[in-house]
Design a protein around this motif. Structure first.
Motif, PDB file in Angstrom:
ATOM      1  N   UNK A  12     -24.477  10.393 -18.153  1.00 49.16           N
ATOM      2  CA  UNK A  12     -23.735  10.482 -17.097  1.00 49.16           C
ATOM      3  C   UNK A  12     -23.982  11.611 -16.058  1.00 49.16           C
ATOM      4  N   UNK A  13     -24.422  12.410 -16.803  1.00 47.72           N
ATOM      5  CA  UNK A  13     -25.063  13.696 -15.949  1.00 47.72           C
ATOM      6  C   UNK A  13     -26.373  13.569 -15.070  1.00 47.72           C
ATOM      7  N   UNK A  14     -27.236  12.683 -15.847  1.00 51.08           N
ATOM      8  CA  UNK A  14     -28.563  12.193 -15.088  1.00 51.08           C
ATOM      9  C   UNK A  14     -28.204  11.305 -14.063  1.00 51.08           C
ATOM     10  N   UNK A  15     -27.191  10.425 -14.143  1.00 50.56           N
ATOM     11  CA  UNK A  15     -26.715   9.540 -13.009  1.00 50.56           C
ATOM     12  C   UNK A  15     -26.206  10.376 -11.892  1.00 50.56           C
ATOM     13  N   UNK A  16     -25.308  11.072 -12.091  1.00 52.58           N
ATOM     14  CA  UNK A  16     -24.643  12.172 -11.218  1.00 52.58           C
ATOM     15  C   UNK A  16     -25.633  12.934 -10.424  1.00 52.58           C
ATOM     16  N   UNK A  17     -26.805  13.395 -10.913  1.00 54.58           N
ATOM     17  CA  UNK A  17     -27.617  14.331 -10.511  1.00 54.58           C
ATOM     18  C   UNK A  17     -28.482  13.469  -9.607  1.00 54.58           C
ATOM     19  N   UNK A  18     -29.010  12.276 -10.075  1.00 56.41           N
ATOM     20  CA  UNK A  18     -29.937  11.314  -9.248  1.00 56.41           C
ATOM     21  C   UNK A  18     -29.255  11.016  -8.084  1.00 56.41           C
ATOM     22  N   UNK A  19     -27.812  10.664  -8.157  1.00 58.03           N
ATOM     23  CA  UNK A  19     -27.160   9.988  -7.071  1.00 58.03           C
ATOM     24  C   UNK A  19     -27.001  11.313  -5.906  1.00 58.03           C
ATOM     25  N   UNK A  20     -26.824  12.552  -6.424  1.00 59.28           N
ATOM     26  CA  UNK A  20     -26.540  13.647  -5.534  1.00 59.28           C
ATOM     27  C   UNK A  20     -27.997  13.872  -4.944  1.00 59.28           C
ATOM     28  N   UNK A  21     -29.071  13.940  -5.478  1.00 58.25           N
ATOM     29  CA  UNK A  21     -30.454  13.911  -4.945  1.00 58.25           C
ATOM     30  C   UNK A  21     -30.549  12.793  -3.614  1.00 58.25           C
ATOM     31  N   UNK A  22     -30.015  11.639  -4.047  1.00 54.74           N
ATOM     32  CA  UNK A  22     -30.135  10.422  -2.962  1.00 54.74           C
ATOM     33  C   UNK A  22     -29.510  10.731  -1.779  1.00 54.74           C
ATOM     34  N   UNK A  23     -28.230  11.513  -1.975  1.00 53.81           N
ATOM     35  CA  UNK A  23     -27.382  11.624  -0.925  1.00 53.81           C
ATOM     36  C   UNK A  23     -28.022  12.982   0.074  1.00 53.81           C
ATOM     37  N   UNK A  24     -28.614  13.827  -0.566  1.00 54.83           N
ATOM     38  CA  UNK A  24     -29.099  14.764  -0.036  1.00 54.83           C
ATOM     39  C   UNK A  24     -30.572  14.364   0.872  1.00 54.83           C
ATOM     40  N   UNK A  25     -31.274  13.499   0.199  1.00 51.68           N
ATOM     41  CA  UNK A  25     -32.421  13.039   0.760  1.00 51.68           C
ATOM     42  C   UNK A  25     -31.956  11.891   1.874  1.00 51.68           C
ATOM     43  N   UNK A  26     -30.852  11.263   1.873  1.00 52.90           N
ATOM     44  CA  UNK A  26     -30.464  10.369   3.007  1.00 52.90           C
ATOM     45  C   UNK A  26     -30.195  10.948   4.441  1.00 52.90           C
ATOM     46  N   UNK A  27     -30.198  12.263   4.431  1.00 52.86           N
ATOM     47  CA  UNK A  27     -30.152  12.886   5.601  1.00 52.86           C
ATOM     48  C   UNK A  27     -31.060  14.033   5.991  1.00 52.86           C
ATOM     49  N   UNK A  28     -32.166  13.794   5.005  1.00 47.69           N
ATOM     50  CA  UNK A  28     -33.223  14.807   5.111  1.00 47.69           C
ATOM     51  C   UNK A  28     -34.549  14.148   5.780  1.00 47.69           C
ATOM     52  N   UNK A  29     -35.280  14.814   6.611  1.00 41.76           N
ATOM     53  CA  UNK A  29     -36.422  14.220   7.195  1.00 41.76           C
ATOM     54  C   UNK A  29     -37.731  14.304   6.236  1.00 41.76           C
ATOM     55  N   UNK A  30     -38.024  13.138   5.745  1.00 37.36           N
ATOM     56  CA  UNK A  30     -38.845  13.030   4.686  1.00 37.36           C
ATOM     57  C   UNK A  30     -40.302  12.613   5.156  1.00 37.36           C
ATOM     58  N   UNK A  53     -37.363  10.934 -10.928  1.00 43.52           N
ATOM     59  CA  UNK A  53     -37.936   9.568 -10.637  1.00 43.52           C
ATOM     60  C   UNK A  53     -37.403   8.936  -9.407  1.00 43.52           C
ATOM     61  N   UNK A  54     -36.993   9.558  -8.291  1.00 49.18           N
ATOM     62  CA  UNK A  54     -36.415   8.853  -7.239  1.00 49.18           C
ATOM     63  C   UNK A  54     -37.730   8.036  -6.546  1.00 49.18           C
ATOM     64  N   UNK A  55     -37.534   6.685  -6.372  1.00 48.77           N
ATOM     65  CA  UNK A  55     -38.482   5.923  -5.459  1.00 48.77           C
ATOM     66  C   UNK A  55     -37.591   5.399  -4.275  1.00 48.77           C
ATOM     67  N   UNK A  56     -36.701   4.754  -4.580  1.00 48.39           N
ATOM     68  CA  UNK A  56     -36.053   4.043  -3.538  1.00 48.39           C
ATOM     69  C   UNK A  56     -34.569   4.988  -3.074  1.00 48.39           C
ATOM     70  N   UNK A  57     -34.036   5.526  -2.024  1.00 48.23           N
ATOM     71  CA  UNK A  57     -32.915   5.847  -1.444  1.00 48.23           C
ATOM     72  C   UNK A  57     -31.779   4.702  -1.220  1.00 48.23           C
ATOM     73  N   UNK A  58     -30.827   4.688  -1.907  1.00 50.24           N
ATOM     74  CA  UNK A  58     -29.839   3.525  -1.691  1.00 50.24           C
ATOM     75  C   UNK A  58     -29.109   3.745  -0.412  1.00 50.24           C
ATOM     76  N   UNK A  59     -29.043   4.777  -0.007  1.00 46.43           N
ATOM     77  CA  UNK A  59     -28.161   5.334   1.374  1.00 46.43           C
ATOM     78  C   UNK A  59     -28.754   5.295   2.378  1.00 46.43           C
ATOM     79  N   UNK A  60     -28.287   5.402   3.510  1.00 46.08           N
ATOM     80  CA  UNK A  60     -28.844   5.211   5.010  1.00 46.08           C
ATOM     81  C   UNK A  60     -30.120   5.828   5.143  1.00 46.08           C
ATOM     82  N   UNK A  61     -31.382   5.479   5.529  1.00 45.52           N
ATOM     83  CA  UNK A  61     -32.571   6.093   5.516  1.00 45.52           C
ATOM     84  C   UNK A  61     -32.614   7.047   6.423  1.00 45.52           C
ATOM     85  N   UNK A  62     -33.576   8.280   6.131  1.00 49.67           N
ATOM     86  CA  UNK A  62     -33.556   9.039   7.044  1.00 49.67           C
ATOM     87  C   UNK A  62     -35.009   9.196   7.662  1.00 49.67           C
ATOM     88  N   UNK A  63     -35.613   7.836   7.647  1.00 53.68           N
ATOM     89  CA  UNK A  63     -37.013   7.804   8.267  1.00 53.68           C
ATOM     90  C   UNK A  63     -36.885   7.968   9.838  1.00 53.68           C
TER      91      UNK A  63
END
Length: 248
Positions: free
Chosen positions: A80-98, A119-129
């Motif tokens: 549960x913790x791993x899932x939460x942290x991974x989702x948090x990272x995805x949310x941060x990256x969704x608005x981050x210029x990568x 192990x983040x590969x795909x961001x499920x939320x809106x792309x920041x590209x």
């Protein structure tokens, strides 16, 4: 010194009564990841990367601000913790210029490091590209790019508490929040003392020292800027001039 007895991942830990779960865990070598935390000056639970499970708690709790108490049982690495942290990272990256391959902090970025670890590969939320740079380079010594800011507020804390200057802070609210100067003034127009502490604690490339290497190379390659000088004085003579006395 008052202490309490707790368990972290099944191991018994004796911790100071006024400490947090994060401090107790790190005291025995158990690592809990963080992004916004800076010891003694920025424990605000903003990034939510340090969430852990506490027996009896209704939800995951932020380890950096949650105090320990007698008999507490903590888990730091469950699914549960791993899932939460991974989702948090995805949310941060969704608005981050990568642009990690060309970013000045590539290989030395805390956000990039955590993304690799989880192990983040795909961001499920809106792309920041298509996120555009938000460059503020009016100061002669640093560059700020808020398109890479993760709102950890570490720069704000060190500017206020360590340097006592407090020229930067959060402006606006919600998705519009940004770290900048009061009334959105440029850095050159505020009382910044050019200490560089904000760039030292920034976990990403939102704040960096200004690099004039290209200007130096251009000047060296420009024959109109070459100056012919006579033999340089010895190092000892130069030191003597500096200190007003003969050396050697």
């Amino acid at each position: 010194l008052n202490t309490v007895n707790i368990k972290i991942n099944g191991a018994s830990v004796v911790a100071p009564a006024n400490s947090t779960i994060l401090e107790a865990a790190r005291s025995v070598g158990i690592e809990i990841p963080t992004l916004c935390y800076l010891k003694d000056i920025n424990a605000i639970g903003a990034c939510r990367i340090c969430l852990v499970e506490v027996k009896g708690a209704r939800s995951l709790v932020p380890a950096c601000v949650y105090p320990v108490n007698e008999g507490m049982e903590v888990l730091t690495n469950t699914p549960a913790i791993q899932k939460s942290r991974k989702m948090t990272l995805e949310l941060i990256l969704s608005s981050h210029r990568r642009e990690c391959l060309t970013c000045i902090r590539s290989g030395d970025c805390e956000l990039q490091k955590l993304s690799h670890e989880f192990g983040l590969e795909d961001i499920r939320f809106d792309s920041a590209n298509d996120t555009v740079p938000e460059i503020e380079d009016t100061a002669v010594y640093l560059v700020r790019d808020n398109s890479k800011c993760i709102l950890c507020r570490r720069c704000v804390a060190v500017c206020k508490h360590n340097q006592g200057v407090a020229v930067i802070g959060p402006n606006d609210r919600g998705f519009e929040t940004s770290i900048s100067c009061a009334f959105d003034h440029h850095l050159k127009d505020v009382a910044c003392i050019a200490c560089g502490q904000c760039t030292a604690v920034c976990p990403t490339a939102a704040l960096n020292e200004k690099d004039d290497t290209d200007k130096v190379w251009a000047a060296l390659a420009d024959p109109t800027k070459h100056v012919v000088v006579g033999p340089a004085p010895s190092v000892r003579a130069q030191l003597g001039e500096c200190f007003g006395m003969p050396i050697g």
